[in-house]
Design an enzyme around this catalytic site. Sequence first.
Site, mmCIF file in Angstrom:
data_model
loop_
_atom_site.group_PDB
_atom_site.id
_atom_site.type_symbol
_atom_site.label_atom_id
_atom_site.label_comp_id
_atom_site.label_asym_id
_atom_site.label_seq_id
_atom_site.Cartn_x
_atom_site.Cartn_y
_atom_site.Cartn_z
ATOM 1 N N ASP A 1 -3.784 -18.014 0.692
ATOM 2 C CA ASP A 1 -4.736 -18.715 -0.188
ATOM 3 C C ASP A 1 -5.529 -19.744 0.620
ATOM 4 O OD1 ASP A 1 -2.333 -20.097 0.110
ATOM 5 O OD2 ASP A 1 -2.300 -20.883 -1.938
ATOM 6 N N LYS B 1 2.277 -15.238 3.006
ATOM 7 C CA LYS B 1 2.534 -15.985 1.767
ATOM 8 C C LYS B 1 4.032 -16.293 1.745
ATOM 9 C CE LYS B 1 1.229 -17.763 -2.193
ATOM 10 N NZ LYS B 1 0.385 -18.975 -2.270
ATOM 11 N N TYR C 1 0.812 -1.210 0.000
ATOM 12 C CA TYR C 1 0.000 0.000 0.000
ATOM 13 C C TYR C 1 0.852 1.268 0.000
ATOM 14 C CZ TYR C 1 -4.825 -1.594 0.729
ATOM 15 O OH TYR C 1 -6.086 -2.107 0.574
ATOM 16 N N ASP D 1 -6.974 -6.483 3.878
ATOM 17 C CA ASP D 1 -8.038 -5.787 3.137
ATOM 18 C C ASP D 1 -8.976 -6.816 2.511
ATOM 19 O OD1 ASP D 1 -9.375 -3.632 1.809
ATOM 20 O OD2 ASP D 1 -8.289 -4.154 -0.020
ATOM 21 N N ASP E 1 -13.042 -8.176 3.921
ATOM 22 C CA ASP E 1 -14.272 -8.119 3.118
ATOM 23 C C ASP E 1 -14.900 -9.505 3.032
ATOM 24 O OD1 ASP E 1 -13.943 -5.388 2.509
ATOM 25 O OD2 ASP E 1 -14.603 -5.683 0.441
HETATM 26 C C1 IPM Z 1 -10.663 -0.563 3.494
HETATM 27 C C2 IPM Z 1 -10.813 0.060 2.122
HETATM 28 C C3 IPM Z 1 -9.587 0.931 1.843
HETATM 29 C C4 IPM Z 1 -8.377 0.008 1.866
HETATM 30 C C5 IPM Z 1 -9.675 1.747 0.544
HETATM 31 C C6 IPM Z 1 -10.883 2.668 0.538
HETATM 32 C C7 IPM Z 1 -8.420 2.537 0.280
HETATM 33 O O1 IPM Z 1 -10.997 -0.925 1.158
HETATM 34 O O2 IPM Z 1 -10.578 0.199 4.483
HETATM 35 O O3 IPM Z 1 -10.650 -1.786 3.590
HETATM 36 O O4 IPM Z 1 -8.030 -0.588 0.843
HETATM 37 O O5 IPM Z 1 -7.754 -0.086 2.920
HETATM 38 MG MG MG Z 2 -11.220 -2.873 1.955
#
Ligand code: IPM
Ligand code: MG
Length: 347
Positions: free
Chosen positions: A218, A186, A136, A242, A246
């Site tokens: 993975d 990884k 990042y 990240d 999700d």
């Molecule tokens: C998160 C989001 C951010 C990230 C984006 C908006 C830059 O996806 O907080 O998970 O990738 O960290």
């Molecule tokens: Mg995110």
Amino acid sequence: MKIAVFAGDGIGPEVTHEAVRVLQALDLPGLELAEADVGGVAYKRHGHPLPPETLAVARASDAILFGAVGDPDCDNLERHLRPEQAILGLRKELGLFANLRPAKVFGGLEDFSALRPEVAGAIDLLIVRELNGDVYFGEKGIRTLPDGRRQGWDMMSYAEDEVRRIAHVAFRAAMTRGNRLCSVDKANVLETSQVWRDVMIEVAREYPAVELTHMYVDNAAMQLVRSPGQFDVVVTGNLFGDILSDQASMCVGSIGLLASASLGEGTFGLYEPIHGSAPDIAGKGLANPMATILSAAMLLRHSLGLEAEAARIEAAVAKALADGIRGGDLGGSHGTAAIGDAVLERL
Ligand code: IPM
Ligand code: MG
């Protein structure tokens, strides 16, 4: 007690508004709220997604309540002007290196998970995501190779001190829960991950009560849908965290229910729902504000030391869900304000 409120883009203002109503209903003595622009809205008004005035408001506060950033109008801007730079800039500028993303199924919501209810019902995990390093924040660019081909490149790295400090956060978190920590990397391919794993093992010696295991990312992605109940605390780098967070949110049933805290060395923190700005439903009063309301609860707990008030908010949200209050994300018809009202009534 100064709380900076950065609502941002898309559904950010709607969901933040409900969380602020909940905070105000607690009638906390000495509570001051200060709003400022972030993201696409800040770019449009001030020419930058994280204007200096906003950063100043952040620095003068005890904690930040954050909505969401992201605006399709801004997708073609130079990268440093895009809305996402607001959240990345705040994390970096304020040294918020530890992202806590708890994922737990609320009783009665097992059927909303993308997983079978008996698999989903077992989820109670905490993802500890490193937030200041990795690919990042490495050097990056787009260059033209001698033969004329364009090449995009991003540098991935972790220095041992960066790994060590997130390791300590994760081990301490494990000690307040089930004493199990799974480090996701990884290391079979990446040197960055080899250093990550070596440091995790070194730090583990200071936490003999915690059982440390390692998993390749993975495999972790697979295990998260196969049997997520096996995880207690998961610690991982910025990029893997990240993605996995999700994924964990969908295992729980809705990304509209998950809160997060981004912490540094002290009590200062930034609190945000893990969902994005959802431009498709922005301004329609449809977004579920529960993730933001739960983020406000985390703020009270971690930055202001108000555990009882935090627990009250969490109980009110759980009660609203148990009573059948559901946003569109959960197949229901309650809008943003109606969900806010329902939580307030139960508070
Ligand atoms: C998160 C989001 C951010 C990230 C984006 C908006 C830059 O996806 O907080 O998970 O990738 O960290
Ligand atoms: Mg995110």
